[in-house]
Scaffold this active site. Structure first.
Site, PDB file in Angstrom:
ATOM      1  N   HIS A 373      -4.952 -20.611 -23.842  1.00  0.00           N
ATOM      2  CA  HIS A 373      -5.325 -19.218 -24.134  1.00  0.00           C
ATOM      3  C   HIS A 373      -4.818 -18.800 -25.514  1.00  0.00           C
ATOM      4  O   HIS A 373      -4.856 -17.636 -25.867  1.00  0.00           O
ATOM      5  CB  HIS A 373      -4.742 -18.274 -23.083  1.00  0.00           C
ATOM      6  CG  HIS A 373      -5.175 -18.576 -21.685  1.00  0.00           C
ATOM      7  ND1 HIS A 373      -6.133 -17.837 -21.020  1.00  0.00           N
ATOM      8  CD2 HIS A 373      -4.802 -19.546 -20.829  1.00  0.00           C
ATOM      9  CE1 HIS A 373      -6.319 -18.349 -19.814  1.00  0.00           C
ATOM     10  NE2 HIS A 373      -5.515 -19.394 -19.668  1.00  0.00           N
ATOM     11  N   LYS A 565      -4.997  -1.817 -23.806  1.00  0.00           N
ATOM     12  CA  LYS A 565      -4.632  -3.240 -23.769  1.00  0.00           C
ATOM     13  C   LYS A 565      -3.187  -3.331 -24.229  1.00  0.00           C
ATOM     14  O   LYS A 565      -2.620  -2.331 -24.688  1.00  0.00           O
ATOM     15  CB  LYS A 565      -5.546  -4.078 -24.672  1.00  0.00           C
ATOM     16  CG  LYS A 565      -5.764  -3.508 -26.085  1.00  0.00           C
ATOM     17  CD  LYS A 565      -6.758  -4.341 -26.880  1.00  0.00           C
ATOM     18  CE  LYS A 565      -8.203  -3.945 -26.693  1.00  0.00           C
ATOM     19  NZ  LYS A 565      -9.114  -5.021 -26.423  1.00  0.00           N
ATOM     20  N   ARG A 566      -2.556  -4.522 -24.113  1.00  0.00           N
ATOM     21  CA  ARG A 566      -1.200  -4.673 -24.627  1.00  0.00           C
ATOM     22  C   ARG A 566      -1.154  -4.272 -26.096  1.00  0.00           C
ATOM     23  O   ARG A 566      -2.128  -4.482 -26.829  1.00  0.00           O
ATOM     24  CB  ARG A 566      -0.742  -6.131 -24.468  1.00  0.00           C
ATOM     25  CG  ARG A 566      -0.320  -6.481 -23.059  1.00  0.00           C
ATOM     26  CD  ARG A 566       0.838  -5.654 -22.578  1.00  0.00           C
ATOM     27  NE  ARG A 566       2.083  -6.104 -23.158  1.00  0.00           N
ATOM     28  CZ  ARG A 566       2.998  -6.823 -22.511  1.00  0.00           C
ATOM     29  NH1 ARG A 566       2.828  -7.148 -21.250  1.00  0.00           N
ATOM     30  NH2 ARG A 566       4.105  -7.182 -23.117  1.00  0.00           N
ATOM     31  N   LYS A 571      -4.082  -6.798 -32.322  1.00  0.00           N
ATOM     32  CA  LYS A 571      -5.101  -6.011 -31.616  1.00  0.00           C
ATOM     33  C   LYS A 571      -5.398  -4.697 -32.363  1.00  0.00           C
ATOM     34  O   LYS A 571      -6.307  -3.965 -32.005  1.00  0.00           O
ATOM     35  CB  LYS A 571      -4.656  -5.716 -30.191  1.00  0.00           C
ATOM     36  CG  LYS A 571      -4.587  -6.969 -29.305  1.00  0.00           C
ATOM     37  CD  LYS A 571      -4.136  -6.627 -27.887  1.00  0.00           C
ATOM     38  CE  LYS A 571      -3.851  -7.824 -27.023  1.00  0.00           C
ATOM     39  NZ  LYS A 571      -5.055  -8.442 -26.434  1.00  0.00           N
ATOM     40  N   THR A 676     -10.936  -9.809 -22.317  1.00  0.00           N
ATOM     41  CA  THR A 676     -11.668  -9.627 -21.064  1.00  0.00           C
ATOM     42  C   THR A 676     -11.857  -8.148 -20.754  1.00  0.00           C
ATOM     43  O   THR A 676     -12.729  -7.783 -19.966  1.00  0.00           O
ATOM     44  CB  THR A 676     -10.919 -10.280 -19.886  1.00  0.00           C
ATOM     45  OG1 THR A 676      -9.542  -9.938 -19.994  1.00  0.00           O
ATOM     46  CG2 THR A 676     -11.059 -11.784 -19.903  1.00  0.00           C
ATOM     47  N   LYS A 680     -15.120  -5.644 -18.778  1.00  0.00           N
ATOM     48  CA  LYS A 680     -15.031  -4.619 -17.735  1.00  0.00           C
ATOM     49  C   LYS A 680     -15.726  -3.341 -18.195  1.00  0.00           C
ATOM     50  O   LYS A 680     -16.453  -2.688 -17.429  1.00  0.00           O
ATOM     51  CB  LYS A 680     -13.561  -4.335 -17.399  1.00  0.00           C
ATOM     52  CG  LYS A 680     -12.831  -5.578 -16.896  1.00  0.00           C
ATOM     53  CD  LYS A 680     -11.314  -5.467 -16.968  1.00  0.00           C
ATOM     54  CE  LYS A 680     -10.705  -6.864 -16.814  1.00  0.00           C
ATOM     55  NZ  LYS A 680      -9.275  -6.913 -17.166  1.00  0.00           N
TER      56      LYS A 680
HETATM   57  O1  73E Z   1      -7.527 -13.269 -25.563  1.00  0.00           O
HETATM   58  C1  73E Z   1      -6.732 -13.217 -24.408  1.00  0.00           C
HETATM   59  C2  73E Z   1      -7.504 -13.826 -23.257  1.00  0.00           C
HETATM   60  O2  73E Z   1      -8.627 -13.057 -22.945  1.00  0.00           O
HETATM   61  C3  73E Z   1      -5.437 -13.995 -24.625  1.00  0.00           C
HETATM   62  O3  73E Z   1      -4.712 -13.396 -25.664  1.00  0.00           O
HETATM   63  C4  73E Z   1      -4.613 -13.983 -23.338  1.00  0.00           C
HETATM   64  O4  73E Z   1      -5.391 -14.608 -22.322  1.00  0.00           O
HETATM   65  C5  73E Z   1      -6.611 -13.921 -22.028  1.00  0.00           C
HETATM   66  C6  73E Z   1      -7.302 -14.665 -20.906  1.00  0.00           C
HETATM   67  O5  73E Z   1      -7.780 -15.887 -21.353  1.00  0.00           O
HETATM   68  C7  73E Z   1      -3.312 -14.683 -23.476  1.00  0.00           C
HETATM   69  N1  73E Z   1      -2.183 -14.383 -22.804  1.00  0.00           N
HETATM   70  C8  73E Z   1      -1.255 -15.252 -23.190  1.00  0.00           C
HETATM   71  N2  73E Z   1      -1.782 -16.065 -24.075  1.00  0.00           N
HETATM   72  N3  73E Z   1      -3.068 -15.709 -24.269  1.00  0.00           N
HETATM   73  C9  73E Z   1       0.115 -15.308 -22.712  1.00  0.00           C
HETATM   74  C10 73E Z   1       1.056 -16.112 -23.353  1.00  0.00           C
HETATM   75  C11 73E Z   1       2.352 -16.162 -22.879  1.00  0.00           C
HETATM   76  C12 73E Z   1       2.736 -15.428 -21.774  1.00  0.00           C
HETATM   77  C13 73E Z   1       1.802 -14.632 -21.128  1.00  0.00           C
HETATM   78  C14 73E Z   1       0.502 -14.569 -21.598  1.00  0.00           C
END
Ligand code: 73E
Length: 829
Positions: A373, A565-566, A571, A676, A680
């Protein structure tokens, strides 16, 4: 079955010859029974929360029936199963989702009504299960819903944190974090399995042992903790299938510390035992910043070890030859957080099952798949070797062996290109020698997935370039999706009913491609009218929430313009706020007569900042400082309002998304792996204002660029712009709004200085300055479109109509067919 056992079974069957009934009288009776016997309140005197408790226990009973049947059926059929390993699941509330998936929402609403309670009010009593940070964790939850609905034989595995993601409290505009002790009020959605436990070992030493002529490694642990299973049944929609999300809690181990009791220090021995529980006590609140913390590593190994033991135990119940393992088991790694599962499987196969190394390694290579991710190299996890050596000494040895064999093979293929060899090695020889979790995952998985097409391209071109060149066939992408059950049916029941009415069927709830059928009515004035009514009611609900929360009254005629969002620099919530300042500045400097032409906006921002992320926290404060100024300026009135929604979580999202007219997705292109939230909003007919990043690129293909407001640098522009350095033609409007913040127009001059520095020429890593002009143009285009409500409504309908591709049903089916090799296994009862 015959004889005594058969007679017993028959008697049981006679006692339980039917499933629980779902007519209003049976439901009322069940609820009242639970009030009396489970909640232990009088059936003549219970409040909304007690009604929620009773109601959820009655739903739980129904879930359990289906869950038992499904599990029994899976056991009998013994299909290949997928095990989805994730350190985070953001489930939110369960009640409404469950009754909708069970198809008994209206019956329950009736039953409650007759008891004098309102379903919505009772459902609101439930708190969120927030065992995750953001997109990645909510994705896991959506995917569980799709796995169940599509009848796949699947298990989710994770950690049962006692403290979920912190609660965000805002005091004087500053974020404060409070613990989320979510289990305080009990959790009816889980079933504690006190007998499903596994020992998990830590520390200690590794010794050699000879057994029947073979040489083996034996790990003598220094500490042992017990993992106890908590099962959360996950019901599918329109099917009896109900799968399991098994979360592990850490408990003191009985076997291990008998010794300490014999030393006589009873009190300290008990206190020490209790420390075992800290492993599953708290969720780490940072996404994308990796620190080599021992507790985090312990959490990862703890959940992975328990899950792998459980999976192997289940396999061995029915099979004796490990060569069949890959025909029965697929293990999915949700990012690198569970990557130690690879090493744990190796350890068990080699040290405990005594398979030879090559056979074990062959099996491992067939069962693991890994989804990344991450976009940037700094986001990749690293485990300091020293830490691993002390915590999991045997695992470190195994990683060294895996790496040795991998590097030897690699040399044969690429020769002695030492730079490349060292980049691809699982071990990083830096100032702190570490294990690269991503390299371990890529080397040992048969498939590596990205979460959108652009994301995969970036992985192939940058962070995983060397691996892609070596194994191009390993790399795939599965664009993320979200479940329409939660994000339309549960959260937007009136839109859901309207869609079903116009499509003449509810089948889209399982077969979401059918939503495209709305396209043919997008210009129909009757649909448009009804669509607008539904949207208005949702805006009203959101406006009431805003007023209750902040005292601010907002106009329903305004455009509800949302970014939730976070909070992260990439972002670009700061871009949004600077845009709002610009809008404010324009209104202030306008002739009074021109103000009539302004499209009123209610700007809504929500999100949590990681507790240690200073810049993100300053962005939250800036949002409040700007809101304070704007909302109290009588020159502006209803033309512009800014609201920060505190403690953004899944249930807040369920309320905000259906009420949004416009939503903003502003990441600097190339930084959001997928995104994502946008999906929604899209499903709910909210228009998107976005950069061409992550999954947005694919959304454009479905909806068409004319139905969205796109802006900003493209993925391939960003590195060039960064390389080029400061743009000499600084955007004057941008410079002006930043200066307003710098000069203390919104107060807190000293505090905001460092925030302003992050976007100064030469320092503006996320390119806010370069994208500002184009951002304002997109805003202007959205305003222009909003004036023509007929056109806007048509675009809104087309957004929902084109959202089908972004259902997690599509993602999961693709994973099942192309990565895991599993098939549906619908329970026939
Ligand atoms: O773009 C998003 C993505 O839609 C991405 O930043 C996020 O995952 C979503 C689902 O695929 C994400 N979270 C983390 N890395 N990418 C992450 C990393 C460390 C701890 C918790 C979450």
């Amino acid at each position: 079955v015959s004889g005594e056992q058969g007679a017993k079974a028959e008697r049981m069957f006679a006692l339980m010859d039917r499933f629980l009934k779902n007519d209003p009288i049976s439901l009322q009776k069940d609820i009242l029974d639970h009030v009396e016997y489970t909640v232990a309140r009088s059936r003549f005197n219970f409040d909304d929360f007690e009604a929620y408790q009773a109601l959820s226990h009655s739903v739980r009973d129904r879930l359990i029936e289906r869950w038992h049947d499904t599990q029994l059926y899976f056991k009998r059929k013994d299909p290949k199963r997928v095990y989805f390993l994730s350190l985070e699941f953001l489930m939110g509330r369960s009640l409404s989702n469950s009754v909708i998936n069970l198809g008994i929402r209206d019956q329950y609403a009736d039953a409650l009504g007759q008891l004098g309670f309102e379903y919505e009010v009772v459902a609101e009593q439930e708190g969120d299960a927030a065992l995750g940070n953001g997109g990645l964790a909510r994705l896991s939850a959506c995917q569980m819903d799709s796995l169940a609905t599509l009848d796949y034989p699947a298990w989710g595995y994770g950690l049962r944190y006692q403290y979920g993601l912190f609660r965000q409290v805002i005091l004087d505009g500053f974020q404060h974090e409070q613990p989320d002790y979510w289990l305080n009020f009990g959790n009816p959605w889980e079933i504690e399995r006190i007998h499903v436990t596994y020992p998990v070992k830590f520390y200690g030493t590794v010794e050699d042992e000879t057994l029947n002529g073979g040489k083996y490694k034996v790990w003598i642990p220094g500490e042992m903790v017990e993992a106890v299973a908590y099962d959360n049944p996950i019901p599918g929609y329109g099917t009896r299938n109900t799968i399991t999300l098994r979360l592990w809690a850490a408990k003191p181990s009985d076997q291990y510390d008998i010794e300490s009791y014999n030393t006589g220090d009873y009190i300290n021995a008990v206190v020490n035992r209790q420390k075992a529980e800290t492993i599953s006590s708290v969720l780490y609140p940072d996404d994308r910043s990796y620190q080599g913390k021992e507790l985090r590593l312990k959490q990862q190994y703890f959940f992975v070890s328990a899950s792998v033991q459980d999976i192997i135990r289940r396999f061995k119940d029915a099979h004796s030859n490990f060569d069949e393992f890959p025909e029965k088991v697929a293990l999915q790694l949700n990012d690198t957080h569970p990557s130690l599962a690879i090493v744990e499987v190796m350890r068990i196969l080699v040290d405990e099952e005594h398979l030879d190394w090559n056979r074990a390694s062959d099996i491992v290579g067939k069962i693991f798949s890994f989804t990344s991710h991450t976009v940037i190299a700094e986001g990749l996890e690293k485990i300091p070797v020293d830490l691993l050596a002390s915590l999991l000494p045997r695992h470190l040895q195994i990683i060294y062996s895996i790496n040795f064999k991998f590097v030897e093979e690699l040399k044969k293929k690429i020769g002695l290109d030492y730079n490349r060899l060292s980049r691809m090695s699982i071990i990083e020889e830096g100032a702190v020698k570490s294990i690269r979790s991503a390299n371990l995952s890529i080397v040992c998985s048969h498939t590596v997935n990205g979460v959108s097409r652009v994301h995969l391209e970036l992985l192939k071109a940058n962070v995983f370039k060397d691996f892609y060149e070596l194994w191009p066939e390993k790399f795939q992408f599965k664009t993320n999706g979200v479940t329409q059950r939660r994000w339309i049916v549960v959260s937007n029941p009136s839109l859901s009913a309207l869609i079903s009415k116009w499509l003449g069927t509810e089948a889209w709830i399982r077969d979401v491609e059918l939503l495209t059928g709305l396209r043919e009515y997008a210009a129909d004035s009757f649909l448009q009218h009804e669509w607008k009514m539904v949207r208005k009611v949702n805006k009203m609900r959101l406006a009431e929430y805003i007023e209750a929360m902040s005292g601010l009254k907002v106009s329903l005629d305004a455009m509800f313009d949302v970014q939730i969002k976070r909070i992260h620099e990439y972002k670009r919530q700061l871009l949004n706020i600077l845009g709002i300042i610009h809008r404010y500045d324009c209104i202030k400097n306008m002739e009074k007569s021109d103000r009539r032409k302004v499209v009123p906006h209610v700007c809504i921002i929500g999100g949590k900042a990681a507790p240690g992320y200073e810049v993100a926290k300053k962005i939250i404060k800036l949002c409040h400082a700007v809101a304070e100024k704007i909302n109290n300026d009588s020159d502006v009135g209803d033309l512009l309002k800014l609201v920060f929604i505190p403690d953004y979580n899944v249930s807040v999202a369920e309320l905000v998304i259906p009420g949004a007219d416009l939503s903003q997705h502003l990441s600097t292109a190339g930084n959001e792996a997928s995104g994502t939230g946008s999906m929604k909003f899209l499903m709910n007919g909210c228009l998107l204002l976005a950069t061409e990043d992550g999954s947005t690129v694919e959304i454009i293909e479905e909806i068409g660029a004319d139905n969205m407001f796109l802006f900003g640098s493209k993925v391939h522009d960003v590195p060039i712009l960064r390389e080029k350095g400061p743009d000499l033609k600084v955007n004057l409007q941008f410079a002006r709004v930043v200066r307003m913040v710098r000069d203390g127009y919104f107060g807190f001059k000293d505090y905001f200085k460092s925030l302003c520095d992050t976007v100064e020429v030469g320092n503006d890593f996320y390119l806010l300055g370069s994208d500002f002009e184009s951002y304002l143009e997109a805003q202007a285009a959205a305003d222009k479109a909003f004036v023509d409500q007929e056109k806007w409504t048509q675009m809104s309908i087309l957004s929902t109509a084109g959202s089908g591709r972004f259902s997690s049903d599509r993602t999961i089916q693709d994973y099942a067919e192309n990565t895991w090799g599993i098939e549906p296994c619908p329970c026939p009862f």
